[in-house]
Design a protein around this motif. Structure first.
Motif, PDB file in Angstrom:
ATOM      1  N   SER A 268       1.042  -1.537   0.176  1.00  0.00           N
ATOM      2  CA  SER A 268       0.338   0.183   0.060  1.00  0.00           C
ATOM      3  C   SER A 268       1.213   1.396  -0.125  1.00  0.00           C
ATOM      4  O   SER A 268       1.916   1.002   0.226  1.00  0.00           O
ATOM      5  N   PRO A 269       0.490   2.187  -0.841  1.00  0.00           N
ATOM      6  CA  PRO A 269       1.250   3.609  -0.291  1.00  0.00           C
ATOM      7  C   PRO A 269       1.407   4.261   0.037  1.00  0.00           C
ATOM      8  O   PRO A 269       0.519   3.971   1.571  1.00  0.00           O
ATOM      9  N   GLU A 270       2.481   5.202   1.366  1.00  0.00           N
ATOM     10  CA  GLU A 270       1.549   5.839   2.458  1.00  0.00           C
ATOM     11  C   GLU A 270       0.484   6.339   2.319  1.00  0.00           C
ATOM     12  O   GLU A 270       0.091   7.407   0.797  1.00  0.00           O
ATOM     13  N   ALA A 271       0.724   7.255   3.642  1.00  0.00           N
ATOM     14  CA  ALA A 271      -0.964   7.388   3.974  1.00  0.00           C
ATOM     15  C   ALA A 271      -0.883   9.173   3.157  1.00  0.00           C
ATOM     16  O   ALA A 271      -1.672   9.618   2.981  1.00  0.00           O
ATOM     17  N   ASP A 272       0.380   9.557   3.095  1.00  0.00           N
ATOM     18  CA  ASP A 272       0.620  10.517   2.744  1.00  0.00           C
ATOM     19  C   ASP A 272       0.928  11.450   1.072  1.00  0.00           C
ATOM     20  O   ASP A 272       1.924  12.206   0.908  1.00  0.00           O
ATOM     21  N   ALA A 273       1.183  10.018   0.756  1.00  0.00           N
ATOM     22  CA  ALA A 273       1.875   9.846  -0.880  1.00  0.00           C
ATOM     23  C   ALA A 273       0.663  10.812  -1.666  1.00  0.00           C
ATOM     24  O   ALA A 273      -0.284  11.334  -1.666  1.00  0.00           O
ATOM     25  N   ARG A 311      -2.396   8.090  -6.224  1.00  0.00           N
ATOM     26  CA  ARG A 311      -1.666   8.446  -5.814  1.00  0.00           C
ATOM     27  C   ARG A 311      -0.044   7.768  -6.353  1.00  0.00           C
ATOM     28  O   ARG A 311       0.486   6.692  -6.838  1.00  0.00           O
ATOM     29  N   GLN A 314       1.513   3.461  -5.928  1.00  0.00           N
ATOM     30  CA  GLN A 314       0.083   2.892  -5.870  1.00  0.00           C
ATOM     31  C   GLN A 314      -0.693   2.032  -6.811  1.00  0.00           C
ATOM     32  O   GLN A 314      -0.568   2.865  -7.841  1.00  0.00           O
ATOM     33  N   LYS A 476       8.929   4.367  -7.853  1.00  0.00           N
ATOM     34  CA  LYS A 476       7.113   5.386  -7.338  1.00  0.00           C
ATOM     35  C   LYS A 476       6.247   5.345  -8.007  1.00  0.00           C
ATOM     36  O   LYS A 476       5.650   7.180  -8.037  1.00  0.00           O
TER      37      LYS A 476
END
Length: 542
Positions: A268-273, A311, A314, A476
């Protein structure tokens, strides 16, 4: 079943005489197919499956291809060396074939009606009115929506699944004794796949038709085939009743095939991506014109009010049946077809931008198409294909571009020395790696993956999924992943959008949708996918 086989293949060998020397594509294989029987032919890309099928109809490029030995008997008549008159009576009438890539098999300048009519007129001698009636019956039989309206359509106006249905209708037109199906469900989603497989089973039972089923999907083989042959490097390494081979595979290669499947779960991507691509209430409507003045009388709502966010790092999976609007959505976001609604790429709404403004941003938005054979130019070498974008965007001088091409090929697992070869010299999996390299060489931020594994066998699918995961982690990347294979979606996407008739019916985290789908349509997709998975694991009786 009959005592005398319908088709007898004995010690068949196929060689290609190429400038670099002889290539032995098929090496002394033998098998029989009885009337009403289904034989599954399984193996990885380049194993000789399709060459074997084309040999039965004598469709190989002779004299480049030749048969150093072997015999093919159909109803007791020798096929190898038969006259053109004999072959003409057999092809498309007594033996029919469904090819793997319908877009390259259908004539782009003829309507669907004309292409299905042709075999009826040539082999059955039907007049145009009777041929049209039979064509409609066939299109309805294979489940093509709005069959009458589709008669005047051209192949490019249909989705991949719809084109495959047209190919099946053409093959079944003359009630053949033997149907050769070369990856017949490659381009279709799981629900249509189930319908087509059921249709083929019904037709086999009704017509007493024999079926040679070529596929990389072992679940389909187990569901459909009475017997199976496993091919590797032009040889049959294992054969026997399907349940016996699945229950106790003897050859190491067979065990390798059974073990190969996409594994793991996406990160999963970073929450703040940061958001790379987003849209809101996105619409793509195609006008329906009628009358002498071609006035717009309605619209086909290919995409109707879709909202999504992708994101950095993601993967958003887009799932739905053929014709649901998945590819239209992707092409609209890339500004390749007209649309309405914001298209926000890294904070910039590019919806109203002109071509000149968009050109510098094109390198940030790339796409990997479903059919690598159709999307790679046959006239360009691999190096020219991968480097074309670098030239268009004027990146580096000739030496720097060459270094970037070499680096991109190495990154996708290809030998850089192959950059001087042409697409037709590679297997399906290798061609898809070339297509990925072409996209990645430009260092994009947003990548659309439109069914990138659908035409590949299962072991190569797993390799491509691992490759895409590695590239995403390294750079990324934001992926919009379109697929009808829910097992592949589950391995790559951490968020899913389910589309039906252009509208989103369900949207959320992948695991939540897989474990507890809410919408009846999503439930039907999952049921169709997991029925085949249950067949593969032996949980469902065949």
């Amino acid at each position: 079943m009959t005592a005398t086989p319908l088709l007898q293949v004995r010690d068949l060998a196929v060689s290609f005489d190429l400038p670099e020397g002889e290539v032995k594509a098929v090496r002394g294989i033998s098998f029989d197919i009885a009337k009403g029987e289904t034989l599954g032919l399984v193996g990885e890309s380049g194993s000789g499956k399709t060459v074997t099928a084309l040999s039965i109809l004598q469709l190989l490029p002779y004299p480049l291809a030749r048969h150093p030995g072997g015999s093919i008997l159909f109803h007791g008549q020798e096929i190898i060396g038969a006259s053109e008159e004999v072959l003409r009576r057999i092809r498309g009438d007594r033996i029919a074939m469904i090819f793997q890539e319908p877009i390259t098999s259908l004539n782009p300048v003829h309507t669907i009606e004309k292409q299905v009519n042709e075999t009826l007129i040539v082999h059955k001698g039907l007049v145009p009115k009777a041929a049209r009636k039979r064509t409609l019956e066939l299109l309805r039989l294979v489940g093509l929506d709005d069959a009458e309206q589709r008669l005047g359509a051209f192949p490019h106006e249909l989705s991949g699944g719809q084109r495959q249905r047209v190919m099946i209708a053409m093959a079944l037109a003359n009630d053949p004794d033997l149907l050769i199906a070369d990856e017949p469900t490659t381009a279709v989603d799981v629900t249509i796949q189930a319908q087509i497989l059921e249709l083929l089973k019904e037709l086999r039972a009704k017509l007493g038709m024999a079926l040679l089923l070529i596929t990389h999907d072992l679940r389909i083989v187990r569901k459909m085939a009475d017997r199976m042959c496993v091919m590797k490097d032009g040889e049959i390494v294992e054969s026997g009743p399907t349940e016996a081979v699945f229950g106790r595979p003897q050859h190491p290669y067979t065990r390798h095939l059974f073990a190969a499947e996409p594994k793991g779960r996406p990160a999963s991507p970073e929450a703040d991506a940061p958001v790379v691509m987003s849209t809101r209430d996105f619409k793509i409507w195609f006008p329906i014109k009628a009358g002498l003045l071609r006035r717009t009388v309605g619209h086909v709502r290919a995409v109707d009010g879709v909202t999504l966010t992708v994101r950095e790092g993601q993967t958003v999976g887009v799932v739905g049946e053929s014709g649901s609007g998945k590819t239209s959505l992707a092409l609209g976001l890339l500004r390749l077809i007209s649309s309405r609604g914001p298209i926000v790429l890294e904070g910039r709404d590019i919806q109203g931008w002109r071509s000149r403004q968009l050109r510098p941003l094109r390198r940030e938005m790339q796409i990997v198409f479903q059919d690598p054979f159709g999307s790679l130019s046959p006239r360009l070498s691999v190096g020219e294909i991968v480097g074309e974008g670098l030239k268009v965007h004027r990146i580096g001088d000739a030496g720097e571009r060459e270094a970037l091409i070499v680096s991109a090929l190495e990154e996708v697992g290809l030998d850089p020395e192959t950059r001087h070869r042409y697409p037709h010299e590679f297997s399906g999996g290798q061609r898809q790696r070339i297509a990925i390299a072409r996209a990645m060489v430009l260092k994009p931020r947003f990548v659309v993956l439109d069914e990138p594994t659908s035409a590949l066998d299962m072991s190569v699918q797993a390799q491509i999924i691992d490759l895409l995961r590695a590239l995403q982690a390294r750079h990324k990347l934001a992926y919009l992943f379109i697929s009808h294979d829910l097992k592949v979606v589950r391995a790559l996407a951490d968020e899913i959008i389910v589309i039906r008739a252009g509208r989103v019916v369900e949207h959320g985290p992948a695991e939540a949708i897989f474990e507890n789908p809410k919408d009846p349509y999503t439930q039907a997709l999952m049921a169709a996918a997991f029925e085949l998975e249950a067949v593969e694991t032996g949980a469902v009786s065949i």
